[in-house]
Design a protein around this motif. Structure first.
Motif, PDB file in Angstrom:
ATOM      1  N   GLU A  49      -6.234   1.079 -14.317  1.00  0.00           N
ATOM      2  CA  GLU A  49      -5.367   2.128 -14.863  1.00  0.00           C
ATOM      3  C   GLU A  49      -4.773   3.014 -13.776  1.00  0.00           C
ATOM      4  OE1 GLU A  49      -7.836   4.202 -17.595  1.00  0.00           O
ATOM      5  OE2 GLU A  49      -8.058   2.495 -18.981  1.00  0.00           O
ATOM      6  N   ASN A  50      -4.947   2.633 -12.527  1.00  0.00           N
ATOM      7  CA  ASN A  50      -4.438   3.414 -11.401  1.00  0.00           C
ATOM      8  C   ASN A  50      -3.302   2.651 -10.730  1.00  0.00           C
ATOM      9  OD1 ASN A  50      -4.164   4.550  -8.661  1.00  0.00           O
ATOM     10  ND2 ASN A  50      -5.978   5.754  -9.194  1.00  0.00           N
ATOM     11  N   ALA A  51      -2.111   3.249 -10.668  1.00  0.00           N
ATOM     12  CA  ALA A  51      -0.937   2.579 -10.106  1.00  0.00           C
ATOM     13  C   ALA A  51      -1.143   2.186  -8.646  1.00  0.00           C
ATOM     14  CB  ALA A  51       0.288   3.491 -10.233  1.00  0.00           C
ATOM     15  N   ARG A  52      -1.859   3.015  -7.901  1.00  0.00           N
ATOM     16  CA  ARG A  52      -2.087   2.731  -6.475  1.00  0.00           C
ATOM     17  C   ARG A  52      -2.837   1.421  -6.293  1.00  0.00           C
ATOM     18  NH1 ARG A  52      -5.400   7.330  -3.884  1.00  0.00           N
ATOM     19  NH2 ARG A  52      -3.555   8.424  -4.690  1.00  0.00           N
ATOM     20  N   TYR A  53      -3.903   1.224  -7.066  1.00  0.00           N
ATOM     21  CA  TYR A  53      -4.707   0.012  -6.917  1.00  0.00           C
ATOM     22  C   TYR A  53      -3.996  -1.205  -7.502  1.00  0.00           C
ATOM     23  CZ  TYR A  53      -8.340   3.373  -5.731  1.00  0.00           C
ATOM     24  OH  TYR A  53      -9.057   4.387  -5.131  1.00  0.00           O
ATOM     25  N   LEU A 111       5.630   5.843  -1.667  1.00  0.00           N
ATOM     26  CA  LEU A 111       6.208   6.748  -2.662  1.00  0.00           C
ATOM     27  C   LEU A 111       5.134   7.258  -3.628  1.00  0.00           C
ATOM     28  CD1 LEU A 111       9.583   4.946  -3.478  1.00  0.00           C
ATOM     29  CD2 LEU A 111       9.294   7.158  -2.333  1.00  0.00           C
ATOM     30  N   GLU A 112       4.198   6.380  -3.983  1.00  0.00           N
ATOM     31  CA  GLU A 112       3.102   6.809  -4.860  1.00  0.00           C
ATOM     32  C   GLU A 112       2.264   7.894  -4.184  1.00  0.00           C
ATOM     33  OE1 GLU A 112      -0.815   7.151  -6.430  1.00  0.00           O
ATOM     34  OE2 GLU A 112      -0.387   6.198  -4.494  1.00  0.00           O
ATOM     35  N   LEU A 126       4.373  10.096 -13.855  1.00  0.00           N
ATOM     36  CA  LEU A 126       5.334   9.285 -13.109  1.00  0.00           C
ATOM     37  C   LEU A 126       4.741   7.944 -12.649  1.00  0.00           C
ATOM     38  CD1 LEU A 126       7.021  12.048 -10.900  1.00  0.00           C
ATOM     39  CD2 LEU A 126       7.957  10.933 -12.936  1.00  0.00           C
ATOM     40  N   CYS A 127       3.473   7.945 -12.258  1.00  0.00           N
ATOM     41  CA  CYS A 127       2.843   6.743 -11.701  1.00  0.00           C
ATOM     42  C   CYS A 127       1.885   6.131 -12.721  1.00  0.00           C
ATOM     43  CB  CYS A 127       2.114   7.075 -10.399  1.00  0.00           C
ATOM     44  SG  CYS A 127       3.197   7.720  -9.105  1.00  0.00           S
ATOM     45  N   ARG A 131       4.703   1.452 -15.129  1.00  0.00           N
ATOM     46  CA  ARG A 131       5.727   1.617 -14.096  1.00  0.00           C
ATOM     47  C   ARG A 131       5.350   0.879 -12.814  1.00  0.00           C
ATOM     48  NH1 ARG A 131       7.986   7.869 -14.650  1.00  0.00           N
ATOM     49  NH2 ARG A 131       8.835   7.596 -16.766  1.00  0.00           N
ATOM     50  N   ALA A 132       4.071   0.794 -12.517  1.00  0.00           N
ATOM     51  CA  ALA A 132       3.638   0.030 -11.349  1.00  0.00           C
ATOM     52  C   ALA A 132       3.951  -1.450 -11.536  1.00  0.00           C
ATOM     53  CB  ALA A 132       2.145   0.232 -11.109  1.00  0.00           C
TER      54      ALA A 132
END
Length: 297
Positions: A49-53, A111-112, A126-127, A131-132
């Protein structure tokens, strides 16, 4: 004279074996790390659930395809293996595509980081995971366009080319001068855009870090992460120098194909696990738990 030629041939063989062994060992470690990360990612809802990962996992998958396709092409080129043109083109197209996807994904991850530091209250909105996923799909879609144009140029020039076997080198697939121009332009546009994004995010995050006195702040960590992304991008850019070294006579550049692939193609990809697999405290903790559990079993 014959003895000199034989000695030179033996030296070239040893050099190739050395680089191929190093690359193989590095690939094995990289693939083992990916297996561990995947097992953690698909069993941890917080990571999914984390866009970064999510972007990190996508980049690992992309890098895996790049390294495997590039390694296959390297083996074929070094040992003069004749491969059917369609197979050779697919391998080069995958390598060409994934080569550009990595720096573009780095820009998305930068950007994240920028949003997380500069707009923390809006970061969750936003993230998002959706969107990822959409961002990575758009990255791949835009990067496929040069591949499609390259295939069209090649097919329109010599259609009979697809019926033969060749030594799988990218220069052997350039049957139209526009192909080289297209690849150079796509590389240039990709790296200039990524460099601008990374520079922008670094400056903005540095401004936030400057306002925060604590050096252990998230902004300071994010700034160091962006610097590592810049180093990755620099190494990827330097790999373009292989275009000039590949043109050297084999007697002067017997070690360069393996050296170029190891240093400028493998090392930037191996930095990704270091940046997000070791420096990231949360993911590092999960990796330690997973490895400990596996060793106990």
């Amino acid at each position: 004279m014959a003895q000199l030629i034989f000695a030179s041939s033996n030296i070239a063989t040893y050099i190739h074996l050395t680089f191929m062994s190093l690359i193989t060992v590095c690939l094995c470690f990289f693939l083992c790390f990916i297996v561990v990360v995947f097992s953690i990612f698909f069993t941890s809802p917080q990571l999914r659930e984390n866009a970064r990962y999510i972007l990190f996992v996508y980049m690992l998958v992309n890098d895996t395809f790049f390294l495997l396709s590039g390694f296959t092409v390297l083996v074929g080129a070094i040992y003069f293996l004749y491969i059917p043109v369609p197979v050779c083109y697919i391998l080069n197209a995958v390598s060409f595509l994934t080569f550009r996807v990595t720096p573009t994904t780095l820009a998305a991850m930068a950007l994240e980081k920028y949003i997380a530091i500069c707009y923390p209250l809006r970061h969750k909105d936003l993230c998002t995971t959706q969107r990822a996923n959409v961002a990575f799909i758009l990255i791949c879609t835009t990067q496929i366009i040069p591949n499609a144009a390259d295939l069209g140029l090649m097919a329109s020039s010599f259609r009979t080319t697809f019926n033969i076997s060749i030594i799988c080198r990218k220069e052997n697939l350039f049957v139209n001068p526009l192909q080289n121009v297209l690849r150079s332009l796509s590389f240039a546009l990709c790296y200039v855009l990524v460099a601008i994004i990374i520079l922008f995010t670094y400056i903005k995050i540095s401004m936030v870090a400057h306002r925060v006195s604590s050096q252990s702040s998230n902004a300071s960590k994010a700034r160091r992460t962006i610097l590592l992304h810049t180093f990755q991008l620099l190494l990827c850019t330097m790999s373009l120098l292989s275009t000039f070294t590949d043109a050297l006579p084999a007697s002067q550049a017997m070690f360069l194909p393996g050296f170029n692939f190891l240093v400028f193609s493998c090392v930037p990809r191996f930095l990704s696990p270091v940046i997000y697999g070791i420096r990231d405290e949360y993911l590092r903790g999960l990796i330690k738990k997973s490895l400990t559990r596996q060793f106990k079993n």
